[in-house]
Design a protein around this motif. Structure first.
Motif, PDB file in Angstrom:
ATOM      1  N   UNK A 134       0.791  -1.083   0.084  1.00  0.00           N
ATOM      2  CA  UNK A 134      -0.001  -0.162  -0.006  1.00  0.00           C
ATOM      3  C   UNK A 134       0.886   1.309   0.098  1.00  0.00           C
ATOM      4  N   UNK A 135       1.855   1.199   0.732  1.00  0.00           N
ATOM      5  CA  UNK A 135       2.804   2.337   0.803  1.00  0.00           C
ATOM      6  C   UNK A 135       3.431   2.727  -0.403  1.00  0.00           C
ATOM      7  N   UNK A 136       3.987   1.419  -1.252  1.00  0.00           N
ATOM      8  CA  UNK A 136       4.565   1.715  -2.434  1.00  0.00           C
ATOM      9  C   UNK A 136       3.510   2.155  -3.286  1.00  0.00           C
ATOM     10  N   UNK A 137       2.296   1.929  -3.466  1.00  0.00           N
ATOM     11  CA  UNK A 137       1.343   2.186  -4.428  1.00  0.00           C
ATOM     12  C   UNK A 137       1.155   3.842  -4.125  1.00  0.00           C
ATOM     13  N   UNK A 138       1.124   4.084  -2.935  1.00  0.00           N
ATOM     14  CA  UNK A 138       0.741   5.459  -2.587  1.00  0.00           C
ATOM     15  C   UNK A 138       2.148   6.370  -2.571  1.00  0.00           C
ATOM     16  N   UNK A 139       3.269   5.745  -2.751  1.00  0.00           N
ATOM     17  CA  UNK A 139       4.342   6.468  -2.914  1.00  0.00           C
ATOM     18  C   UNK A 139       4.810   7.079  -1.458  1.00  0.00           C
ATOM     19  N   UNK A 140       4.734   6.505  -0.571  1.00  0.00           N
ATOM     20  CA  UNK A 140       5.074   7.050   0.753  1.00  0.00           C
ATOM     21  C   UNK A 140       6.396   6.338   1.311  1.00  0.00           C
ATOM     22  N   UNK A 141       7.045   5.609   0.667  1.00  0.00           N
ATOM     23  CA  UNK A 141       8.099   4.586   1.107  1.00  0.00           C
ATOM     24  C   UNK A 141       9.288   5.879   0.973  1.00  0.00           C
ATOM     25  N   UNK A 142      10.026   5.687   2.175  1.00  0.00           N
ATOM     26  CA  UNK A 142      11.322   6.491   2.322  1.00  0.00           C
ATOM     27  C   UNK A 142      10.719   7.961   2.588  1.00  0.00           C
ATOM     28  N   UNK A 143       9.840   8.185   3.462  1.00  0.00           N
ATOM     29  CA  UNK A 143       9.438   9.600   3.748  1.00  0.00           C
ATOM     30  C   UNK A 143       8.736   9.513   5.310  1.00  0.00           C
ATOM     31  N   UNK A 144       8.601  10.603   5.874  1.00  0.00           N
ATOM     32  CA  UNK A 144       8.148  10.416   7.381  1.00  0.00           C
ATOM     33  C   UNK A 144       6.578  10.176   7.236  1.00  0.00           C
ATOM     34  N   UNK A 145       5.851  10.633   6.299  1.00  0.00           N
ATOM     35  CA  UNK A 145       4.306   9.980   6.495  1.00  0.00           C
ATOM     36  C   UNK A 145       4.417   8.441   6.349  1.00  0.00           C
ATOM     37  N   UNK A 146       5.148   8.109   5.658  1.00  0.00           N
ATOM     38  CA  UNK A 146       5.307   6.503   5.355  1.00  0.00           C
ATOM     39  C   UNK A 146       5.367   5.712   6.616  1.00  0.00           C
ATOM     40  N   UNK A 147       5.879   6.428   7.854  1.00  0.00           N
ATOM     41  CA  UNK A 147       5.983   5.482   9.203  1.00  0.00           C
ATOM     42  C   UNK A 147       4.939   6.212  10.206  1.00  0.00           C
ATOM     43  N   UNK A 148       4.520   7.618   9.983  1.00  0.00           N
ATOM     44  CA  UNK A 148       3.690   8.230  10.844  1.00  0.00           C
ATOM     45  C   UNK A 148       2.282   7.621  10.799  1.00  0.00           C
ATOM     46  N   UNK A 149       1.955   7.332   9.440  1.00  0.00           N
ATOM     47  CA  UNK A 149       0.437   6.898   9.232  1.00  0.00           C
ATOM     48  C   UNK A 149       0.509   5.435   9.893  1.00  0.00           C
ATOM     49  N   UNK A 150       1.248   4.401   9.600  1.00  0.00           N
ATOM     50  CA  UNK A 150       1.059   2.999  10.207  1.00  0.00           C
ATOM     51  C   UNK A 150       1.353   3.054  11.738  1.00  0.00           C
ATOM     52  N   UNK A 151       2.093   3.998  12.288  1.00  0.00           N
ATOM     53  CA  UNK A 151       2.282   3.998  13.632  1.00  0.00           C
ATOM     54  C   UNK A 151       1.281   4.664  14.303  1.00  0.00           C
ATOM     55  N   UNK A 152       0.551   5.612  13.670  1.00  0.00           N
ATOM     56  CA  UNK A 152      -0.868   6.079  14.286  1.00  0.00           C
ATOM     57  C   UNK A 152      -1.877   4.924  14.262  1.00  0.00           C
ATOM     58  N   UNK A 153      -1.985   4.415  13.396  1.00  0.00           N
ATOM     59  CA  UNK A 153      -2.871   3.478  13.283  1.00  0.00           C
ATOM     60  C   UNK A 153      -2.872   2.176  14.102  1.00  0.00           C
ATOM     61  N   UNK A 154      -1.602   1.704  14.420  1.00  0.00           N
ATOM     62  CA  UNK A 154      -1.166   0.613  15.258  1.00  0.00           C
ATOM     63  C   UNK A 154      -1.328   0.976  16.588  1.00  0.00           C
ATOM     64  N   UNK A 155      -0.961   2.112  17.220  1.00  0.00           N
ATOM     65  CA  UNK A 155      -0.903   2.592  18.289  1.00  0.00           C
ATOM     66  C   UNK A 155      -2.025   3.383  18.835  1.00  0.00           C
ATOM     67  N   UNK A 156      -3.062   3.566  18.146  1.00  0.00           N
ATOM     68  CA  UNK A 156      -4.163   4.379  18.345  1.00  0.00           C
ATOM     69  C   UNK A 156      -5.195   3.323  19.042  1.00  0.00           C
TER      70      UNK A 156
END
Length: 282
Positions: A134-156
């Motif tokens: 999903x992140x590769x498709x959205x172009x989020x790899x190697x970026x801050x949002x690429x980690x922030x988004x899953x971290x928020x989803x997993x810890x929320x």
């Protein structure tokens, strides 16, 4: 005589508990002391036999190497950005979600709380491949949002659980008084409930910050670029093909441990208060 016996028994029990607490604290502190000591030793002293607990010749060369050659400062900054952004988003969403679950007349509150508890212990490795695609498709790899988004989803989910339990302990009469004064739900939540929810927010914040700061698997998979590498991944890559620089690794680990230790020391009372309230409220 009949009264002194129970008192003596209680004193012995308290002494045993205190001794057990000291032993546990010592066992928990010893690895940190060893890590701090090893970070100040030279290569020869680290591998010496028998090992020494305290360094004989204190040196800061390991820290210098970690910052100048291995880029620990850049990795540290990346972790600060990712952990702070993730924690702020988690707390913002968890407060309003916990307030809704604690106060609003919602149907299915029990199943929702059960689902949150299940999601909070769900292993992230099971989601690694689909998240990567999903992140590769959205172009989020190697970026801050690429980690922030899953971290928020997993810890929320766990943060919502903490906030809901804590907000349930705040008297509802305060909100009723605010409504009588003409305040709406949003204003009541922000001006009346939010200041009282600080211990719960501190508790959820410390757990969320610690989880995002020390996370390794997702950071290694999603941010392979050196520009966006976090401190946990950077320390793991200090090793080379021919040697393992233990002193530099220990120095980097100490640098990564300082923010968590400072955070816990500053908010320790609020964390204990928030966890205690969350433990006794349904």
């Amino acid at each position: 005589m009949s009264r002194s016996v129970p008192r003596t028994g209680v004193r012995r029990y308290v002494n045993v508990v205190n001794l057990g607490g000291l032993l546990i604290a010592g066992c928990a502190t010893l690895p940190l002391v060893w890590m701090a000591s090893a970070s100040l030793k030279g290569p020869g002293e680290i591998s010496a036999t028998p090992p020494t607990l305290l360094p004989k010749d204190v040196t800061l060369g390991n820290y210098e190497t970690a910052f100048t050659r291995n880029g620990i400062g850049h990795y540290f900054l990346n972790s600060v950005v990712v952990a702070c952004l993730s924690t702020v988003l988690i707390l913002s969403l968890a407060f309003f979600a916990g307030y809704a679950l604690a106060r609003m007349p919602l149907r299915g509150r029990g199943p929702v709380m059960t689902a949150l508890l299940v999601l909070s212990v769900f292993p992230p490795i099971a989601l690694l491949v689909p998240l990567f695609l999903m992140e590769r498709q959205a172009g989020l790899l190697n970026s801050y949002p690429g980690l922030v988004v899953p971290y928020v989803a997993l810890n929320l989910p766990f943060a919502i659980w903490i906030m809901r339990n804590y907000l349930s302990g705040i008297p509802g009469e305060l909100e009723e008084a605010a409504v009588v004064d003409g305040a709406g739900p949003l204003r009541t939540a922000l001006t009346v409930i939010l200041p009282l929810a600080r211990p719960g927010l501190f508790t959820a914040g410390v757990f969320s910050f610690t989880a995002t700061w020390s996370e390794f698997l997702l950071a290694l998979t999603f941010n392979g670029s050196d520009d966006r590498r976090t401190v946990s991944v950077g320390i793991a890559l200090f090793t080379s093909q021919y040697q393992v620089p233990y002193g530099v690794i220990f120095a980097g680990a100490m640098v990564a441990t300082v923010p968590i230790a400072v955070l816990v020391l500053i908010f320790r009372r609020s964390v204990v208060s928030g966890m205690t309230t969350g433990a006794v409220k349904g």
